[in-house]
Design a protein around this motif. Structure first.
Motif, mmCIF file in Angstrom:
data_model
loop_
_atom_site.group_PDB
_atom_site.id
_atom_site.type_symbol
_atom_site.label_atom_id
_atom_site.label_comp_id
_atom_site.label_asym_id
_atom_site.label_seq_id
_atom_site.Cartn_x
_atom_site.Cartn_y
_atom_site.Cartn_z
ATOM 1 N N GLN A 76 0.831 -1.196 0.000
ATOM 2 C CA GLN A 76 0.000 0.000 0.000
ATOM 3 C C GLN A 76 0.862 1.241 0.000
ATOM 4 O O GLN A 76 1.775 1.382 0.802
ATOM 5 C CB GLN A 76 -0.907 -0.001 1.229
ATOM 6 N N THR A 77 0.612 2.163 -0.919
ATOM 7 C CA THR A 77 1.335 3.423 -0.979
ATOM 8 C C THR A 77 0.322 4.545 -1.087
ATOM 9 O O THR A 77 -0.878 4.317 -1.127
ATOM 10 C CB THR A 77 2.288 3.484 -2.199
ATOM 11 N N HIS A 78 0.825 5.776 -1.147
ATOM 12 C CA HIS A 78 -0.098 6.904 -1.238
ATOM 13 C C HIS A 78 -0.466 7.218 -2.685
ATOM 14 O O HIS A 78 -1.082 8.232 -2.966
ATOM 15 C CB HIS A 78 0.489 8.130 -0.537
ATOM 16 N N LEU A 79 -0.105 6.345 -3.621
ATOM 17 C CA LEU A 79 -0.570 6.439 -4.991
ATOM 18 C C LEU A 79 -1.201 5.108 -5.376
ATOM 19 O O LEU A 79 -1.037 4.101 -4.702
ATOM 20 C CB LEU A 79 0.595 6.749 -5.949
ATOM 21 N N SER A 80 -1.903 5.114 -6.493
ATOM 22 C CA SER A 80 -2.544 3.871 -6.925
ATOM 23 C C SER A 80 -1.533 2.877 -7.480
ATOM 24 O O SER A 80 -1.820 1.697 -7.603
ATOM 25 C CB SER A 80 -3.603 4.178 -7.994
ATOM 26 N N THR A 81 -0.345 3.366 -7.816
ATOM 27 C CA THR A 81 0.700 2.474 -8.314
ATOM 28 C C THR A 81 1.449 1.852 -7.147
ATOM 29 O O THR A 81 1.217 2.185 -6.000
ATOM 30 C CB THR A 81 1.687 3.276 -9.184
ATOM 31 N N ARG A 82 2.402 0.955 -7.419
ATOM 32 C CA ARG A 82 3.096 0.239 -6.357
ATOM 33 C C ARG A 82 4.332 0.983 -5.863
ATOM 34 O O ARG A 82 5.030 0.502 -4.997
ATOM 35 C CB ARG A 82 3.502 -1.152 -6.842
ATOM 36 N N PHE A 83 4.603 2.145 -6.424
ATOM 37 C CA PHE A 83 5.751 2.897 -5.923
ATOM 38 C C PHE A 83 5.251 4.092 -5.127
ATOM 39 O O PHE A 83 4.129 4.555 -5.301
ATOM 40 C CB PHE A 83 6.658 3.350 -7.073
ATOM 41 N N ALA A 84 6.105 4.588 -4.235
ATOM 42 C CA ALA A 84 5.769 5.772 -3.448
ATOM 43 C C ALA A 84 6.426 6.974 -4.090
ATOM 44 O O ALA A 84 7.642 7.031 -4.220
ATOM 45 C CB ALA A 84 6.250 5.602 -2.014
ATOM 46 N N GLY A 85 5.644 7.943 -4.508
ATOM 47 C CA GLY A 85 6.207 9.114 -5.146
ATOM 48 C C GLY A 85 5.169 9.867 -5.945
ATOM 49 O O GLY A 85 3.990 9.536 -5.939
ATOM 50 N N THR A 86 5.626 10.910 -6.636
ATOM 51 C CA THR A 86 4.762 11.719 -7.492
ATOM 52 C C THR A 86 5.294 11.605 -8.908
ATOM 53 O O THR A 86 6.470 11.874 -9.159
ATOM 54 C CB THR A 86 4.761 13.183 -7.024
ATOM 55 N N LEU A 87 4.443 11.209 -9.841
ATOM 56 C CA LEU A 87 4.899 10.788 -11.163
ATOM 57 C C LEU A 87 5.815 11.783 -11.860
ATOM 58 O O LEU A 87 6.846 11.403 -12.399
ATOM 59 C CB LEU A 87 3.681 10.491 -12.045
ATOM 60 N N ALA B 32 11.882 9.034 -11.174
ATOM 61 C CA ALA B 32 12.824 8.469 -12.142
ATOM 62 C C ALA B 32 12.155 7.343 -12.925
ATOM 63 O O ALA B 32 11.451 6.506 -12.343
ATOM 64 C CB ALA B 32 14.058 7.938 -11.423
ATOM 65 N N PRO B 33 12.347 7.275 -14.239
ATOM 66 C CA PRO B 33 11.680 6.258 -15.062
ATOM 67 C C PRO B 33 11.964 4.835 -14.616
ATOM 68 O O PRO B 33 11.054 3.994 -14.606
ATOM 69 C CB PRO B 33 12.246 6.531 -16.466
ATOM 70 N N GLU B 34 13.207 4.530 -14.226
ATOM 71 C CA GLU B 34 13.541 3.153 -13.849
ATOM 72 C C GLU B 34 12.815 2.719 -12.583
ATOM 73 O O GLU B 34 12.540 1.534 -12.380
ATOM 74 C CB GLU B 34 15.053 2.982 -13.668
ATOM 75 N N TYR B 35 12.475 3.706 -11.733
ATOM 76 C CA TYR B 35 11.734 3.371 -10.521
ATOM 77 C C TYR B 35 10.240 3.214 -10.818
ATOM 78 O O TYR B 35 9.590 2.287 -10.349
ATOM 79 C CB TYR B 35 11.959 4.455 -9.474
ATOM 80 N N ALA B 36 9.712 4.136 -11.633
ATOM 81 C CA ALA B 36 8.289 4.081 -11.963
ATOM 82 C C ALA B 36 7.945 2.836 -12.774
ATOM 83 O O ALA B 36 6.892 2.222 -12.566
ATOM 84 C CB ALA B 36 7.890 5.335 -12.743
ATOM 85 N N ILE B 37 8.831 2.421 -13.669
ATOM 86 C CA ILE B 37 8.532 1.301 -14.572
ATOM 87 C C ILE B 37 8.947 -0.034 -13.982
ATOM 88 O O ILE B 37 8.178 -1.000 -13.991
ATOM 89 C CB ILE B 37 9.234 1.521 -15.936
ATOM 90 N N HIS B 38 10.168 -0.083 -13.438
ATOM 91 C CA HIS B 38 10.714 -1.371 -12.989
ATOM 92 C C HIS B 38 10.819 -1.490 -11.465
ATOM 93 O O HIS B 38 11.184 -2.559 -10.964
ATOM 94 C CB HIS B 38 12.102 -1.587 -13.603
ATOM 95 N N GLY B 39 10.547 -0.417 -10.739
ATOM 96 C CA GLY B 39 10.638 -0.476 -9.286
ATOM 97 C C GLY B 39 12.058 -0.539 -8.764
ATOM 98 O O GLY B 39 12.276 -0.981 -7.635
ATOM 99 N N GLN B 40 13.036 -0.126 -9.546
ATOM 100 C CA GLN B 40 14.435 -0.148 -9.129
ATOM 101 C C GLN B 40 14.703 1.025 -8.192
ATOM 102 O O GLN B 40 14.711 2.178 -8.606
ATOM 103 C CB GLN B 40 15.360 -0.070 -10.353
ATOM 104 N N LEU B 41 14.913 0.721 -6.911
ATOM 105 C CA LEU B 41 15.021 1.755 -5.894
ATOM 106 C C LEU B 41 16.456 1.908 -5.412
ATOM 107 O O LEU B 41 17.085 0.943 -4.985
ATOM 108 C CB LEU B 41 14.115 1.413 -4.709
ATOM 109 N N SER B 42 16.970 3.116 -5.487
ATOM 110 C CA SER B 42 18.288 3.462 -4.947
ATOM 111 C C SER B 42 18.298 4.955 -4.670
ATOM 112 O O SER B 42 17.304 5.658 -4.914
ATOM 113 C CB SER B 42 19.401 3.097 -5.949
ATOM 114 N N GLU B 43 19.443 5.458 -4.155
ATOM 115 C CA GLU B 43 19.546 6.884 -3.890
ATOM 116 C C GLU B 43 19.356 7.714 -5.157
ATOM 117 O O GLU B 43 18.963 8.880 -5.091
ATOM 118 C CB GLU B 43 20.915 7.213 -3.280
ATOM 119 N N LYS B 44 19.600 7.097 -6.327
ATOM 120 C CA LYS B 44 19.466 7.827 -7.592
ATOM 121 C C LYS B 44 18.037 8.268 -7.850
ATOM 122 O O LYS B 44 17.795 9.228 -8.589
ATOM 123 C CB LYS B 44 19.972 6.955 -8.746
#
Length: 485
Positions: A374-385, A389-401
């Motif tokens: 559960q996140t604050h968006l309807s998608t599975r990542f936490a953030g504002t579109l 970063a594209p790699e996080y929004a599309i593939h869920g790759q999470l790092s400091e980048k």
């Protein structure tokens, strides 16, 4: 046990630091009015007298007879400052300690710990009568400021040692408390941290006028936020979390809040405490009267904004200072705190401004509190579109980048005065990122600068600096300072 401290830098003159905290008991006094009056009077006297006493130490007690015949109240208190600080520094530190203890009353016990001082009150005696200090002649006018209390006092030289023992036992207890249920906290290193202040739900409800629309500061993905006034003095911001209703989420709540509440940096909003007992989970933050950075870049477009602001009201120097300050806050979260915290939602509305307009990153660590599904968006990542970063929004790759990318979008918004989600109605008709990239390729950097800025406030070479080596926030800080941007 004694309380020792060591660091790689000098701290002998430190008085108060962001980590100062008030630790309250969990028992309410039976005679609330009488005890609160006695404790409040004693704390005022300790705050006034202690800086004037040689050695900066005082132990005293106050006895008050209830005028209504409902019983007497006796309260005991001590205050001490480090002897390496000045008299003024001692006074400043005890003022902060005094304010921190106001939220404890009418609890029967309260302690305030800071870098340069310590203060405690209790309904139970924790020192003997022959260890008290006669503080009457140190008070204003040379007499007793209470006019209704009795101070028993004989000066002793060993009181400082007793206080250090009290502080040492307190810290040892707080740091060593551990249970099997805290396994996740062990992984995070949270059991070695100072626990958050637990506020009472009824107090928060009263402070925010029952979470009234009048006190509402804003709406966010994690929950609404309200202005609260504690004891009619201290102003705070209270966030009601909406995504933490499952038993699993509530079980992890205090462990995660313990971690976040120990993050202290001048460019990060301080989490003062939480409320976990009540119909809703609450987070209590510092209150920022100047609201958020987006108000000063794009104008007052949000319905709950507390004050009006003019679009483009920040000059070039103010904008670059906000850029560098935000980078410092991110660097601390990523590399300087003992656990790497990735914000995941860096944007101009999450950068608040204090009384000196210093940038403070808010909502850091909130994504850690969310359940895995559960996140604050309807998608599975936490953030504002538009900041993600594209790699996080599309593939869920999470790092400091992920934060560095979002920060880059924020920098472009600060420089251009254009929202990243805004499609310009000019001849180019492009979104901000597309426009910025084309201007970069064409070497037309100056066209990105906000047209509302005074062209005499900045040099073209400053705008056109090619920070090709600035791949992370530490490098951004170094590049910016080296180029005097």
């Amino acid at each position: 046990m004694l309380w020792f401290r060591y660091e790689s830098a000098g701290f002998y003159d430190q008085t108060t630091l962001p980590g100062n905290v008030g630790l309250c008991g969990n028992i309410t006094a039976s005679q609330v009015t009488t005890f609160t009056a006695a404790a409040g009077s004693l704390l005022v006297d300790l705050r006034i007298a202690t800086p004037k006493i040689n050695g900066f130490f005082a132990a005293t007690k106050n006895e008050v007879v209830s005028s209504g015949g409902n019983g007497n109240a006796t309260v005991y208190g001590v205050a001490q400052c480090a002897e390496t600080i000045s008299k003024i520094g001692c006074q400043d530190c005890l003022n902060v300690a005094y304010n921190n203890l106001q939220s404890c009353l009418p609890d029967t016990d309260g302690r305030a710990v800071d870098a340069g001082c310590f203060m405690r009150y209790s309904s139970t005696s924790f020192f003997s009568d022959n260890q008290t200090t006669n503080i009457a002649h140190f008070l204003k006018g040379g007499g007793n400021s209470r006019n209704k209390g009795i101070i028993i006092g004989v000066a002793v030289g060993g009181g400082g040692l007793i206080l250090l023992l009290i502080v040492g036992i307190l810290l040892y207890f707080k740091l060593s408390r551990k249970s099997a249920a805290d396994h996740r906290a062990d992984i995070l290193g949270a059991t070695e941290l100072q626990g958050p202040v637990n506020y009472k739900y009824k107090d928060m409800k009263s402070a925010t006028k029952k979470f009234s629309q009048e006190n509402k500061l804003g709406e966010g993905g994690f929950g609404d936020i309200y202005k609260g006034t504690l004891n009619n003095v201290k102003i705070v911001a209270v966030k009601k979390l909406v995504a933490l209703q499952s038993d699993r989420a509530k079980a992890n709540f205090l462990n995660e809040v313990k971690l976040i509440s120990n993050v202290h940096h001048r460019n990060l909003i301080r989490l003062l405490g939480c409320c976990s007992k009540g119909p809703e989970l609450l987070l209590i933050y510092e209150y920022m009267a100047n609201s958020s950075l987006d108000r000063f870049l794009f104008g007052n477009f949000r319905p709950f904004s507390p004050a009006r602001s003019k679009k483009g009201s920040l000059n070039w120097k103010q904008r670059t200072d906000r850029i560098i300050g935000t980078a410092r806050g991110l660097a601390y979260l990523h590399e300087e705190f003992h656990v790497c915290i990735i914000h995941r939602d860096i944007k101009t509305s999450n950068i608040l401004l204090d009384d000196s307009f210093e940038p403070r990153i808010s909502d850091f660590g909130l994504a850690r509190l969310l359940p895995d599904d559960q996140t604050h968006l309807s998608t599975r990542f936490a953030g504002t579109l538009r900041y993600t970063a594209p790699e996080y929004a599309i593939h869920g790759q999470l790092s400091e980048k992920v934060d560095t990318y979002s920060y880059g979008v924020v920098v472009l918004e600060i420089i251009s005065g254009q929202k990243s989600s805004e499609l310009k109605s000019d001849a180019m008709g492009e979104f901000l990122l597309e426009k910025a990239w084309k201007l970069y390729e064409n070497g037309s950097h100056l066209e990105l600068v906000d047209a509302t800025l005074d062209p005499n406030d900045h040099k073209p070479e400053d705008v056109k600096k090619n920070h090709t080596d600035c791949s992370d926030v530490h490098s951004i800080i170094s590049c910016s300072e080296a180029n005097n941007v």
